[in-house]
Design an enzyme around this catalytic site. Structure first.
Site, mmCIF file in Angstrom:
data_model
loop_
_atom_site.group_PDB
_atom_site.id
_atom_site.type_symbol
_atom_site.label_atom_id
_atom_site.label_comp_id
_atom_site.label_asym_id
_atom_site.label_seq_id
_atom_site.Cartn_x
_atom_site.Cartn_y
_atom_site.Cartn_z
ATOM 1 N N GLY A 45 0.842 -1.192 0.000
ATOM 2 C CA GLY A 45 0.000 0.000 0.000
ATOM 3 C C GLY A 45 0.877 1.242 0.000
ATOM 4 N N GLN A 50 3.074 10.138 1.025
ATOM 5 C CA GLN A 50 4.374 9.450 1.113
ATOM 6 C C GLN A 50 5.267 9.758 -0.076
ATOM 7 O OE1 GLN A 50 2.428 5.422 2.075
ATOM 8 N NE2 GLN A 50 4.359 5.336 3.174
ATOM 9 N N CYS A 92 5.771 0.137 7.237
ATOM 10 C CA CYS A 92 5.402 1.279 6.410
ATOM 11 C C CYS A 92 6.605 1.634 5.541
ATOM 12 C CB CYS A 92 5.039 2.452 7.314
ATOM 13 S SG CYS A 92 4.554 3.930 6.409
ATOM 14 N N LEU A 93 6.359 1.932 4.279
ATOM 15 C CA LEU A 93 7.465 2.268 3.371
ATOM 16 C C LEU A 93 8.164 3.564 3.799
ATOM 17 C CD1 LEU A 93 5.913 1.278 -0.086
ATOM 18 C CD2 LEU A 93 7.592 0.005 1.276
ATOM 19 N N HIS A 134 -4.619 1.598 7.370
ATOM 20 C CA HIS A 134 -3.269 2.178 7.496
ATOM 21 C C HIS A 134 -3.080 3.300 6.469
ATOM 22 C CE1 HIS A 134 1.312 1.544 7.849
ATOM 23 N NE2 HIS A 134 1.185 2.334 6.805
ATOM 24 N N GLU A 135 -3.511 3.039 5.217
ATOM 25 C CA GLU A 135 -3.310 4.037 4.156
ATOM 26 C C GLU A 135 -4.209 5.257 4.356
ATOM 27 O OE1 GLU A 135 -0.714 3.664 2.584
ATOM 28 O OE2 GLU A 135 -0.445 1.523 2.985
ATOM 29 N N HIS A 138 -2.750 7.657 6.708
ATOM 30 C CA HIS A 138 -1.734 8.542 6.107
ATOM 31 C C HIS A 138 -2.365 9.841 5.602
ATOM 32 C CE1 HIS A 138 2.132 6.481 6.052
ATOM 33 N NE2 HIS A 138 1.597 5.365 5.585
HETATM 34 NI NI NI Z 1 2.475 3.477 5.613
#
Ligand code: NI
Length: 170
Positions: A45, A50, A92-93, A134-135, A138
Protein backbone atom coordinates in the site's frame (compact mmCIF):
# COMPACT_ATOMS: atom_id res chain seq x y z
CA UNK A 1 7.84 6.75 -13.09
CA UNK A 2 9.09 5.66 -9.69
CA UNK A 3 8.84 8.48 -7.19
CA UNK A 4 10.91 9.07 -4.06
CA UNK A 5 9.27 7.86 -0.87
CA UNK A 6 9.50 10.29 2.05
CA UNK A 7 11.00 8.89 5.23
CA UNK A 8 9.61 9.73 8.67
CA UNK A 9 10.06 12.22 10.31
CA UNK A 10 8.84 14.64 7.65
CA UNK A 11 6.24 17.40 8.19
CA UNK A 12 4.35 16.26 5.05
CA UNK A 13 3.66 12.89 6.71
CA UNK A 14 1.93 14.66 9.62
CA UNK A 15 -0.51 16.85 7.68
CA UNK A 16 -4.08 16.13 6.55
CA UNK A 17 -4.48 15.88 2.75
CA UNK A 18 -6.91 17.69 0.44
CA UNK A 19 -9.76 15.80 -1.26
CA UNK A 20 -9.66 15.17 -5.01
CA UNK A 21 -12.41 17.08 -6.84
CA UNK A 22 -11.89 15.90 -10.43
CA UNK A 23 -9.69 13.25 -12.02
CA UNK A 24 -7.18 15.14 -14.16
CA UNK A 25 -4.48 13.59 -16.38
CA UNK A 26 -1.97 14.65 -13.75
CA UNK A 27 -3.87 12.77 -11.07
CA UNK A 28 -4.21 9.64 -13.22
CA UNK A 29 -0.44 9.77 -13.78
CA UNK A 30 0.11 10.14 -10.03
CA UNK A 31 -1.91 6.93 -9.45
CA UNK A 32 0.12 5.02 -12.07
CA UNK A 33 3.38 6.30 -10.56
CA UNK A 34 2.25 5.40 -7.05
CA UNK A 35 1.45 1.81 -8.08
CA UNK A 36 4.79 1.51 -9.84
CA UNK A 37 6.57 2.92 -6.77
CA UNK A 38 4.67 0.56 -4.43
CA UNK A 39 5.43 -2.58 -6.49
CA UNK A 40 9.06 -1.53 -6.84
CA UNK A 41 9.57 -0.95 -3.09
CA UNK A 42 8.02 -3.59 -2.69
CA UNK A 43 4.98 -2.81 -0.58
CA UNK A 44 1.25 -3.57 -0.39
CA UNK A 45 0.00 0.00 0.00
CA UNK A 46 1.07 3.59 -0.57
CA UNK A 47 -0.55 6.96 0.16
CA UNK A 48 0.04 10.16 -1.87
CA UNK A 49 1.64 12.13 1.01
CA UNK A 50 4.37 9.45 1.11
CA UNK A 51 5.50 10.72 -2.29
CA UNK A 52 4.99 14.33 -1.19
CA UNK A 53 1.60 14.92 -2.86
CA UNK A 54 -0.92 16.22 -0.33
CA UNK A 55 -4.06 14.75 -1.92
CA UNK A 56 -6.43 12.02 -0.73
CA UNK A 57 -5.17 9.21 -2.97
CA UNK A 58 -4.12 5.68 -1.95
CA UNK A 59 -3.05 2.60 -3.89
CA UNK A 60 -3.02 -1.00 -2.67
CA UNK A 61 -2.46 -4.57 -3.70
CA UNK A 62 -2.51 -7.13 -0.90
CA UNK A 63 -2.38 -10.23 -3.14
CA UNK A 64 0.69 -12.25 -2.25
CA UNK A 65 0.23 -15.20 -4.60
CA UNK A 66 -1.71 -14.99 -7.81
CA UNK A 67 -2.48 -12.30 -10.33
CA UNK A 68 -1.99 -8.71 -9.10
CA UNK A 69 -5.04 -6.74 -8.02
CA UNK A 70 -3.97 -3.08 -8.16
CA UNK A 71 -6.48 -0.71 -6.55
CA UNK A 72 -6.61 3.09 -6.70
CA UNK A 73 -8.87 4.81 -4.17
CA UNK A 74 -9.59 8.55 -4.30
CA UNK A 75 -11.12 10.21 -1.22
CA UNK A 76 -11.48 6.85 0.58
CA UNK A 77 -13.71 6.88 3.64
CA UNK A 78 -14.43 4.16 6.18
CA UNK A 79 -18.24 4.03 6.41
CA UNK A 80 -18.47 1.00 8.73
CA UNK A 81 -16.04 -0.79 11.06
CA UNK A 82 -16.51 -4.14 12.77
CA UNK A 83 -16.46 -4.33 16.55
CA UNK A 84 -14.11 -7.28 16.18
CA UNK A 85 -10.49 -6.22 16.27
CA UNK A 86 -7.48 -7.94 14.78
CA UNK A 87 -3.79 -7.47 15.39
CA UNK A 88 -1.27 -7.31 12.58
CA UNK A 89 2.43 -6.65 12.60
CA UNK A 90 2.49 -3.49 10.49
CA UNK A 91 5.28 -1.81 8.62
CA UNK A 92 5.40 1.28 6.41
CA UNK A 93 7.46 2.27 3.37
CA UNK A 94 8.12 5.61 5.12
CA UNK A 95 9.49 3.79 8.19
CA UNK A 96 11.69 1.12 6.59
CA UNK A 97 12.52 -2.11 8.43
CA UNK A 98 10.48 -1.25 11.53
CA UNK A 99 7.49 -3.38 12.47
CA UNK A 100 5.04 -3.34 15.36
CA UNK A 101 1.73 -4.91 16.27
CA UNK A 102 -1.28 -2.62 15.77
CA UNK A 103 -4.86 -3.46 16.70
CA UNK A 104 -7.59 -2.29 14.32
CA UNK A 105 -11.14 -3.27 13.32
CA UNK A 106 -10.96 -6.67 11.61
CA UNK A 107 -13.35 -5.65 8.81
CA UNK A 108 -14.33 -2.29 7.31
CA UNK A 109 -16.57 -0.99 4.58
CA UNK A 110 -15.01 1.78 2.47
CA UNK A 111 -16.47 4.24 -0.02
CA UNK A 112 -14.23 5.99 -2.56
CA UNK A 113 -14.08 7.51 -6.04
CA UNK A 114 -12.34 5.57 -8.80
CA UNK A 115 -10.25 6.96 -11.68
CA UNK A 116 -13.43 7.26 -13.81
CA UNK A 117 -14.91 9.57 -11.19
CA UNK A 118 -17.44 6.87 -10.20
CA UNK A 119 -18.34 6.16 -6.59
CA UNK A 120 -17.37 2.69 -5.37
CA UNK A 121 -18.04 0.81 -2.16
CA UNK A 122 -16.59 -2.45 -0.86
CA UNK A 123 -15.96 -4.46 2.26
CA UNK A 124 -12.41 -5.38 3.22
CA UNK A 125 -11.19 -7.97 5.67
CA UNK A 126 -7.94 -9.62 6.73
CA UNK A 127 -4.78 -7.96 5.43
CA UNK A 128 -6.81 -5.75 3.05
CA UNK A 129 -8.73 -4.27 6.01
CA UNK A 130 -5.52 -3.49 7.89
CA UNK A 131 -3.89 -2.04 4.79
CA UNK A 132 -6.78 0.23 3.76
CA UNK A 133 -7.05 1.63 7.32
CA UNK A 134 -3.27 2.18 7.50
CA UNK A 135 -3.31 4.04 4.16
CA UNK A 136 -6.36 6.17 5.02
CA UNK A 137 -4.57 7.13 8.26
CA UNK A 138 -1.73 8.54 6.11
CA UNK A 139 -4.25 10.93 4.49
CA UNK A 140 -5.00 12.29 7.96
CA UNK A 141 -1.32 12.69 8.86
CA UNK A 142 -1.30 9.59 11.05
CA UNK A 143 1.36 6.86 11.07
CA UNK A 144 1.16 3.35 12.54
CA UNK A 145 3.74 4.32 15.16
CA UNK A 146 1.19 6.80 16.54
CA UNK A 147 -0.63 3.75 17.94
CA UNK A 148 2.44 2.70 19.94
CA UNK A 149 3.57 3.90 23.33
CA UNK A 150 5.73 7.06 23.43
CA UNK A 151 8.97 5.21 24.21
CA UNK A 152 8.66 2.77 21.32
CA UNK A 153 7.62 5.61 19.00
CA UNK A 154 10.60 7.73 20.06
CA UNK A 155 12.99 4.84 19.59
CA UNK A 156 11.76 4.24 16.03
CA UNK A 157 11.83 7.97 15.23
CA UNK A 158 15.46 8.21 16.40
CA UNK A 159 16.41 5.27 14.20
CA UNK A 160 14.76 6.97 11.23
CA UNK A 161 16.54 10.27 11.94
CA UNK A 162 19.81 8.36 11.93
CA UNK A 163 18.89 6.58 8.68
CA UNK A 164 18.10 9.93 7.04
CA UNK A 165 21.41 11.42 8.18
CA UNK A 166 23.25 8.44 6.74
CA UNK A 167 21.36 8.66 3.44
CA UNK A 168 21.99 12.42 3.23
CA UNK A 169 25.71 11.79 3.59
CA UNK A 170 25.36 9.29 0.74
NI1 NI B 1 2.47 3.48 5.61
Amino acid sequence: MIRDILIHPDPRLKKPCEPVAVVTDELAQLAVDMLETMYDAPGIGLAAPQVGVMRRVIVMDCIKDGPPEPMVLLNPQVIWSSEDLSTYEEGCLSIPDQYAEVKRPAAVRVRWMDLNGEEQERGFEGLWATCVQHEIDHLDGKLFIDYLGPLKRQMITRKMEKLKRERARG
